[in-house]
Write a protein that holds these residues in place. Structure first.
Motif, PDB file in Angstrom:
ATOM      1  N   GLU A   1      46.981 -44.297 -44.965  1.00 35.02           N
ATOM      2  CA  GLU A   1      48.313 -44.386 -44.371  1.00 35.02           C
ATOM      3  C   GLU A   1      48.756 -43.036 -43.815  1.00 35.02           C
ATOM      4  OE1 GLU A   1      50.768 -45.931 -47.416  1.00 35.02           O
ATOM      5  OE2 GLU A   1      50.021 -47.996 -47.265  1.00 35.02           O
ATOM      6  N   GLU A   2      48.467 -41.966 -44.564  1.00 33.43           N
ATOM      7  CA  GLU A   2      48.831 -40.640 -44.059  1.00 33.43           C
ATOM      8  C   GLU A   2      48.067 -40.313 -42.787  1.00 33.43           C
ATOM      9  OE1 GLU A   2      48.050 -38.016 -47.259  1.00 33.43           O
ATOM     10  OE2 GLU A   2      49.786 -38.656 -48.472  1.00 33.43           O
ATOM     11  N   ARG A   3      46.779 -40.658 -42.772  1.00 33.69           N
ATOM     12  CA  ARG A   3      45.993 -40.418 -41.570  1.00 33.69           C
ATOM     13  C   ARG A   3      46.528 -41.219 -40.388  1.00 33.69           C
ATOM     14  NH1 ARG A   3      41.685 -41.874 -43.498  1.00 33.69           N
ATOM     15  NH2 ARG A   3      41.441 -43.942 -42.560  1.00 33.69           N
ATOM     16  N   GLU A   4      46.867 -42.486 -40.606  1.00 34.89           N
ATOM     17  CA  GLU A   4      47.422 -43.308 -39.533  1.00 34.89           C
ATOM     18  C   GLU A   4      48.778 -42.779 -39.071  1.00 34.89           C
ATOM     19  OE1 GLU A   4      47.540 -47.199 -41.115  1.00 34.89           O
ATOM     20  OE2 GLU A   4      45.383 -47.594 -40.831  1.00 34.89           O
ATOM     21  N   GLU A   5      49.575 -42.272 -40.025  1.00 36.90           N
ATOM     22  CA  GLU A   5      50.883 -41.706 -39.648  1.00 36.90           C
ATOM     23  C   GLU A   5      50.710 -40.468 -38.784  1.00 36.90           C
ATOM     24  OE1 GLU A   5      54.996 -40.093 -41.797  1.00 36.90           O
ATOM     25  OE2 GLU A   5      53.351 -40.903 -42.995  1.00 36.90           O
ATOM     26  N   ARG A   6      49.728 -39.609 -39.133  1.00 31.10           N
ATOM     27  CA  ARG A   6      49.477 -38.432 -38.308  1.00 31.10           C
ATOM     28  C   ARG A   6      49.006 -38.836 -36.912  1.00 31.10           C
ATOM     29  NH1 ARG A   6      47.126 -36.549 -43.150  1.00 31.10           N
ATOM     30  NH2 ARG A   6      45.048 -37.081 -42.349  1.00 31.10           N
ATOM     31  N   GLU A   7      48.149 -39.837 -36.851  1.00 27.75           N
ATOM     32  CA  GLU A   7      47.673 -40.301 -35.545  1.00 27.75           C
ATOM     33  C   GLU A   7      48.825 -40.894 -34.719  1.00 27.75           C
ATOM     34  OE1 GLU A   7      44.606 -43.029 -36.493  1.00 27.75           O
ATOM     35  OE2 GLU A   7      43.130 -41.480 -37.031  1.00 27.75           O
ATOM     36  N   ALA A   8      49.702 -41.653 -35.378  1.00 27.75           N
ATOM     37  CA  ALA A   8      50.848 -42.225 -34.659  1.00 27.75           C
ATOM     38  C   ALA A   8      51.780 -41.131 -34.152  1.00 27.75           C
ATOM     39  CB  ALA A   8      51.602 -43.196 -35.565  1.00 27.75           C
ATOM     40  N   LEU A   9      51.973 -40.088 -34.993  1.00 26.33           N
ATOM     41  CA  LEU A   9      52.824 -38.976 -34.572  1.00 26.33           C
ATOM     42  C   LEU A   9      52.225 -38.256 -33.371  1.00 26.33           C
ATOM     43  CD1 LEU A   9      55.317 -37.235 -35.089  1.00 26.33           C
ATOM     44  CD2 LEU A   9      53.957 -35.879 -36.700  1.00 26.33           C
ATOM     45  N   GLU A  10      50.905 -38.079 -33.386  1.00 27.68           N
ATOM     46  CA  GLU A  10      50.248 -37.421 -32.262  1.00 27.68           C
ATOM     47  C   GLU A  10      50.341 -38.272 -30.996  1.00 27.68           C
ATOM     48  OE1 GLU A  10      48.427 -34.429 -30.263  1.00 27.68           O
ATOM     49  OE2 GLU A  10      49.158 -34.444 -32.340  1.00 27.68           O
ATOM     50  N   ARG A  11      50.216 -39.592 -31.151  1.00 27.91           N
ATOM     51  CA  ARG A  11      50.383 -40.460 -29.984  1.00 27.91           C
ATOM     52  C   ARG A  11      51.795 -40.404 -29.430  1.00 27.91           C
ATOM     53  NH1 ARG A  11      47.211 -43.991 -33.203  1.00 27.91           N
ATOM     54  NH2 ARG A  11      49.098 -45.100 -33.859  1.00 27.91           N
ATOM     55  N   GLU A  12      52.778 -40.333 -30.304  1.00 28.49           N
ATOM     56  CA  GLU A  12      54.168 -40.236 -29.851  1.00 28.49           C
ATOM     57  C   GLU A  12      54.416 -38.923 -29.103  1.00 28.49           C
ATOM     58  OE1 GLU A  12      58.183 -41.163 -29.246  1.00 28.49           O
ATOM     59  OE2 GLU A  12      56.422 -42.379 -29.767  1.00 28.49           O
ATOM     60  N   LYS A  13      53.850 -37.830 -29.632  1.00 21.41           N
ATOM     61  CA  LYS A  13      53.992 -36.551 -28.934  1.00 21.41           C
ATOM     62  C   LYS A  13      53.363 -36.615 -27.539  1.00 21.41           C
ATOM     63  CE  LYS A  13      54.117 -33.590 -33.031  1.00 21.41           C
ATOM     64  NZ  LYS A  13      53.422 -32.499 -33.775  1.00 21.41           N
ATOM     65  N   GLN A  14      52.182 -37.239 -27.465  1.00 25.81           N
ATOM     66  CA  GLN A  14      51.517 -37.355 -26.173  1.00 25.81           C
ATOM     67  C   GLN A  14      52.333 -38.222 -25.221  1.00 25.81           C
ATOM     68  OE1 GLN A  14      47.569 -38.873 -26.468  1.00 25.81           O
ATOM     69  NE2 GLN A  14      47.117 -38.635 -24.296  1.00 25.81           N
ATOM     70  N   ARG A  15      52.927 -39.308 -25.754  1.00 20.23           N
ATOM     71  CA  ARG A  15      53.758 -40.171 -24.912  1.00 20.23           C
ATOM     72  C   ARG A  15      54.972 -39.410 -24.380  1.00 20.23           C
ATOM     73  NH1 ARG A  15      58.219 -42.965 -25.020  1.00 20.23           N
ATOM     74  NH2 ARG A  15      58.728 -42.202 -27.112  1.00 20.23           N
ATOM     75  N   ARG A  16      55.583 -38.604 -25.233  1.00 18.55           N
ATOM     76  CA  ARG A  16      56.751 -37.823 -24.787  1.00 18.55           C
ATOM     77  C   ARG A  16      56.362 -36.786 -23.739  1.00 18.55           C
ATOM     78  NH1 ARG A  16      60.353 -36.663 -30.288  1.00 18.55           N
ATOM     79  NH2 ARG A  16      60.764 -38.858 -30.785  1.00 18.55           N
ATOM     80  N   ARG A  17      55.194 -36.141 -23.935  1.00 16.45           N
ATOM     81  CA  ARG A  17      54.750 -35.182 -22.935  1.00 16.45           C
ATOM     82  C   ARG A  17      54.535 -35.863 -21.592  1.00 16.45           C
ATOM     83  NH1 ARG A  17      51.493 -33.112 -27.136  1.00 16.45           N
ATOM     84  NH2 ARG A  17      49.720 -34.313 -26.338  1.00 16.45           N
ATOM     85  N   GLN A  18      53.909 -37.039 -21.631  1.00 15.12           N
ATOM     86  CA  GLN A  18      53.686 -37.769 -20.379  1.00 15.12           C
ATOM     87  C   GLN A  18      55.018 -38.179 -19.743  1.00 15.12           C
ATOM     88  OE1 GLN A  18      51.140 -41.000 -21.556  1.00 15.12           O
ATOM     89  NE2 GLN A  18      49.285 -39.726 -21.603  1.00 15.12           N
ATOM     90  N   GLY A  19      55.994 -38.594 -20.584  1.00 19.25           N
ATOM     91  CA  GLY A  19      57.311 -38.951 -20.050  1.00 19.25           C
ATOM     92  C   GLY A  19      58.008 -37.763 -19.403  1.00 19.25           C
ATOM     93  N   GLN A  20      57.916 -36.586 -20.042  1.00 16.04           N
ATOM     94  CA  GLN A  20      58.525 -35.389 -19.465  1.00 16.04           C
ATOM     95  C   GLN A  20      57.856 -35.012 -18.146  1.00 16.04           C
ATOM     96  OE1 GLN A  20      58.215 -32.508 -22.599  1.00 16.04           O
ATOM     97  NE2 GLN A  20      59.876 -33.385 -23.806  1.00 16.04           N
ATOM     98  N   GLU A  21      56.533 -35.118 -18.105  1.00 19.94           N
ATOM     99  CA  GLU A  21      55.827 -34.803 -16.863  1.00 19.94           C
ATOM    100  C   GLU A  21      56.219 -35.776 -15.754  1.00 19.94           C
ATOM    101  OE1 GLU A  21      51.750 -34.923 -17.896  1.00 19.94           O
ATOM    102  OE2 GLU A  21      51.786 -33.043 -19.048  1.00 19.94           O
ATOM    103  N   LEU A  22      56.359 -37.071 -16.102  1.00 16.75           N
ATOM    104  CA  LEU A  22      56.767 -38.063 -15.103  1.00 16.75           C
ATOM    105  C   LEU A  22      58.181 -37.799 -14.611  1.00 16.75           C
ATOM    106  CD1 LEU A  22      56.146 -40.641 -13.554  1.00 16.75           C
ATOM    107  CD2 LEU A  22      56.948 -41.950 -15.534  1.00 16.75           C
ATOM    108  N   THR A  23      59.100 -37.431 -15.535  1.00 14.72           N
ATOM    109  CA  THR A  23      60.477 -37.116 -15.138  1.00 14.72           C
ATOM    110  C   THR A  23      60.514 -35.901 -14.222  1.00 14.72           C
ATOM    111  OG1 THR A  23      61.308 -38.033 -17.221  1.00 14.72           O
ATOM    112  CG2 THR A  23      62.763 -36.551 -16.010  1.00 14.72           C
ATOM    113  N   ALA A  24      59.722 -34.885 -14.557  1.00 12.96           N
ATOM    114  CA  ALA A  24      59.689 -33.694 -13.706  1.00 12.96           C
ATOM    115  C   ALA A  24      59.141 -34.018 -12.322  1.00 12.96           C
ATOM    116  CB  ALA A  24      58.836 -32.608 -14.375  1.00 12.96           C
TER     117      ALA A  24
END
Length: 291
Positions: free
Chosen positions: A104-127
């Motif tokens: 569960e901890e490993r999956e939570e870390r992976e989910a957190l990393e995916r969320e960070k990547q999604r936010r980075r992509q969203g910021q790049e798209l907004t820019a």
């Protein structure tokens, strides 16, 4: 009491027998912990329920020993008491819970990393969208500046055309104005003192003030040379009525207020002083009927 083997321990912890046997076979019967790791990693794998491959090196088709290849045939451990059996089961369950928490901890870390990547992509798209919008605004501003410059140039050309027309009319009239002053002198001769014979003195004005009433109720006022032709007044009205100088509009006809008179095309070539519009006059604009 029968001996509690690794297979039985896995079954008591809730694992299906087929999966438990496959886990032990694929991990080389290296112990219950290795089998549990395999089971946890393949918990959602549908192929985990398929039977394990046939073991190699098994004698006469017999099954390998449950405790590994090093176990001697016929060798058995002492039987476990009920308390030892429960204690071993408790340890196994704690181990399962620990493996579950780690997953569960490993999956939570992976989910957190995916969320960070999604936010980075969203910021790049907004820019990128913001840059595109700024480029469009910049192009629109440049287009407005270009249109304004073209409009100013068009107005300048209209003003220059008006000045050229005035100069041409003044030049044209200057050659024919010689005999004009002699005409009013012969007419009012018999009654020089009569108030009704004022036009001869009025024709000597150099300028005249013309007020033009437009169809929408507004008016235009301009001062012209007394020797300018009536066509200059019409051109001035066509260029300035409606707030769009130089715009394409319907031709107009000029009328005098009192007495009522419609000026013809021939009158357009006559000087203002000859038409009796000096020193001031009020003209009315009407739409010119097509011939």
């Amino acid at each position: 009491m029968a001996e509690l083997t690794a297979l039985e321990s896995l079954i008591e912890m809730g694992f299906a027998r087929g999966r438990a046997e496959k886990a032990l076979a694929l991990t080389g019967n290296q112990g219950i912990e290795a089998a549990m790791d395999w089971l946890m990693e393949h918990e959602d794998d549908p192929e985990a329920d398929e039977p394990p491959p046939a073991p190699r090196g098994s004698a006469l088709g017999g099954e390998p020993g449950p405790e590994g290849p090093g176990a001697a045939a016929g060798e058995r451990r002492p039987a476990l008491t009920e308390e030892e059996r429960q204690e071993q089961t408790k340890r196994m369950m704690e181990l399962v819970a620990q493996k579950q928490r780690e997953r569960e901890e490993r999956e939570e870390r992976e989910a957190l990393e995916r969320e960070k990547q999604r936010r980075r992509q969203g910021q790049e798209l907004t820019a990128a969208r913001q840059r595109l919008q700024e480029d469009e605004m910049r192009r629109a501003a440049e287009e407005r500046r270009r249109e304004k410059a073209e409009e100013l140039a068009a107005r300048q050309r209209v003003r220059e055309k008006i000045e050229r027309d005035k100069a041409e009319r003044a030049k044209k009239y200057g050659g024919n104005v010689g005999p004009q002053p002699s005409l009013p002198v012969t007419e009012p001769g018999p009654v020089p003192s009569s108030p009704s014979q004022e036009p001869p003195t009025k024709r000597e004005y150099d300028q005249c003030r013309i007020q033009v009433r437009l169809p929408d109720g507004t008016s235009l006022t301009q001062t012209f040379q007394a020797r300018e032709q009536l066509a200059a007044v019409r051109l001035y009205v066509e260029l300035h009525r409606g707030g769009e100088p130089g715009g394409a509009q319907d031709p107009v006809q000029l009328l005098s207020g009192f007495p009522r008179r419609a000026f013809s095309e021939a009158d357009m070539e006559r000087p203002l002083q000859e038409l009796g519009l000096v020193p001031s006059a009020v003209l009315i604009v009407a739409k010119k009927c097509p011939s």
